[in-house]
Design a protein around this motif. Structure first.
Motif, PDB file in Angstrom:
ATOM      1  N   PRO A  39       0.976  -1.673  -0.551  1.00 45.95           N
ATOM      2  CA  PRO A  39       1.475  -0.616  -1.423  1.00 45.95           C
ATOM      3  C   PRO A  39       1.484   0.763  -0.781  1.00 45.95           C
ATOM      4  O   PRO A  39       0.551   1.154  -0.096  1.00 45.95           O
ATOM      5  N   LEU A  49       3.461   1.184  -7.845  1.00 43.34           N
ATOM      6  CA  LEU A  49       3.387  -0.244  -8.083  1.00 43.34           C
ATOM      7  C   LEU A  49       4.692  -0.716  -8.709  1.00 43.34           C
ATOM      8  O   LEU A  49       4.844  -0.731  -9.929  1.00 43.34           O
ATOM      9  N   HIS A 100      -1.376  -5.241  -5.588  1.00 43.31           N
ATOM     10  CA  HIS A 100       0.033  -5.266  -5.228  1.00 43.31           C
ATOM     11  C   HIS A 100       0.585  -6.690  -5.288  1.00 43.31           C
ATOM     12  O   HIS A 100       1.720  -6.909  -5.728  1.00 43.31           O
TER      13      HIS A 100
END
Length: 360
Positions: A20, A26, A331
């Motif tokens: 990420p 996200l 993630h």
């Protein structure tokens, strides 16, 4: 339930290109940006609502598996750094957690790229009057209280506990506080409270709160949900329209509730119609269970184990390594999110965990 395997002591196998980026946030493979993390603090509850769990024989999570406050804060710090703006503390019943004020204070002290985070809570209201001043002082900013009926006999039958006075006391304390808007949640159930829907809205209006009806979902621990017995969004709106005129409120965004203005305002009522009018396309929520499993949907059959990943690291692991592991598990959870929950698909399977163990 499928658990994503994690190799203890080292990060999960996520390709480097997918690690990420705080500047991106996200984002799942369907373009949804996630800003909300629901954190369950316990699977235990002071009530035994019939649509949630059996009265006896519940298999509780082992206390050693429950996330510590330090672990919750560490995970929340990583999530905030990746763009999570709101943390909602849930259960079970979060006020059963003896360190609840400390949890709120420490999470509320976190800042992300956009500034300080918001800390909200969903509670059944029992113990709320006792601890609310400390929660507000600790940084709690929003509050949802669950109440499915204000009839004493029905409340006792539904919850299997005679605690209506405690809940009403908690609502009164919240209504007198600065936590606005106060929201009251009610699950609409046929033969239980479907003849009281308008009365619940009137009660909420008198308290200066917004009532939000929730379609009953297949999340009961006993797996007894029956779609044909569910009170639908359309039935809820029809019942309320017999007493008031309802005007849709625009600008829903990613909120789970559709809202209607009552008789031109200022009061509003909401409906969360996860079954008959899914809003998956705008969902920005993730969940963390009390035992440290990330979930990307209430109805997901897959969990992403962050507890084992972190607790399994060497004792001398650097904080940066621990946070990298948390970020990668989070993630991976986001990347695994499906377009929708598929409740309306014949192949739908109800999650093994009940709502109390998943967290609202």
């Amino acid at each position: 339930m499928t658990a994503v395997p994690i190799s203890l002591g080292r990060p999960p196998q996520v390709p480097a290109a997918t690690v990420p980026d705080p500047a991106v946030g996200l984002v799942d493979t369907h373009g949804r940006v996630h800003r909300d993390l629901r954190i369950s603090l316990t699977d235990r509850c002071s009530l035994r609502c019939t649509y949630c769990m059996p009265e006896q024989g519940n298999e509780w999570l082992a206390r050693t598996s429950i996330l510590t406050t330090d672990e919750i804060v560490e995970i929340a710090q990583v999530a905030a750094g990746l763009g999570i703006r709101t943390f909602r503390l849930t259960g079970g019943e979060p006020l059963l957690r003896t360190d609840i004020v400390d949890v709120v204070r420490r999470v509320a002290a976190i800042s992300g790229p956009d500034g300080p985070v918001e800390v909200a809570m969903t509670t059944n209201g029992i113990r709320l009057a006792e601890v609310l001043p400390d929660l507000v002082d600790a940084g709690l900013t929003r509050l949802n209280i669950s109440i499915d009926t204000i009839d004493r006999e029905r409340f006792a039958a539904l919850t299997r506990r005679d605690r209506l006075d405690d809940v009403l006391e908690g609502i009164a304390a919240a209504a007198a506080s600065d936590l606005k808007p106060l929201k009251l949640n009610a699950v609409a159930m046929r033969g239980v409270n479907d003849d009281q829907l308008a009365d619940l809205v009137a009660f909420a209006m008198e308290a200066g709160a917004q009532l939000r009806f929730i379609e009953q979902m297949p999340l009961d621990a006993g797996h007894t949900w029956d779609r044909s017995a569910m009170v639908t969004r359309e039935e809820i709106l029809a019942a309320l329209s017999e007493r008031w005129s309802l005007e849709p409120v625009p600008g829903r965004g990613g909120a789970p509730a559709e809202k209607w203005r009552i008789d031109g305002g200022p009061h509003e009522v909401g409906v969360i119609a996860s079954v008959t009018a899914p809003f998956c396309g705008a969902c920005d929520r993730l969940r963390l269970t009390a035992d440290g499993q990330f979930r990307n949907c209430l109805f997901s059959l897959t969990e992403y184990d962050v507890t084992s990943a972190v607790r399994g690291m060497p004792g001398d692991a650097a904080p940066a390594d621990r946070r990298r592991v948390i970020a990668e598990v989070l993630h991976a959870c986001v990347l695994g999110k499906l377009p929708g929950h598929a409740i309306n698909d014949p192949s739908f399977l109800q999650p093994a965990r009940g709502m109390n163990a998943i967290g609202g």
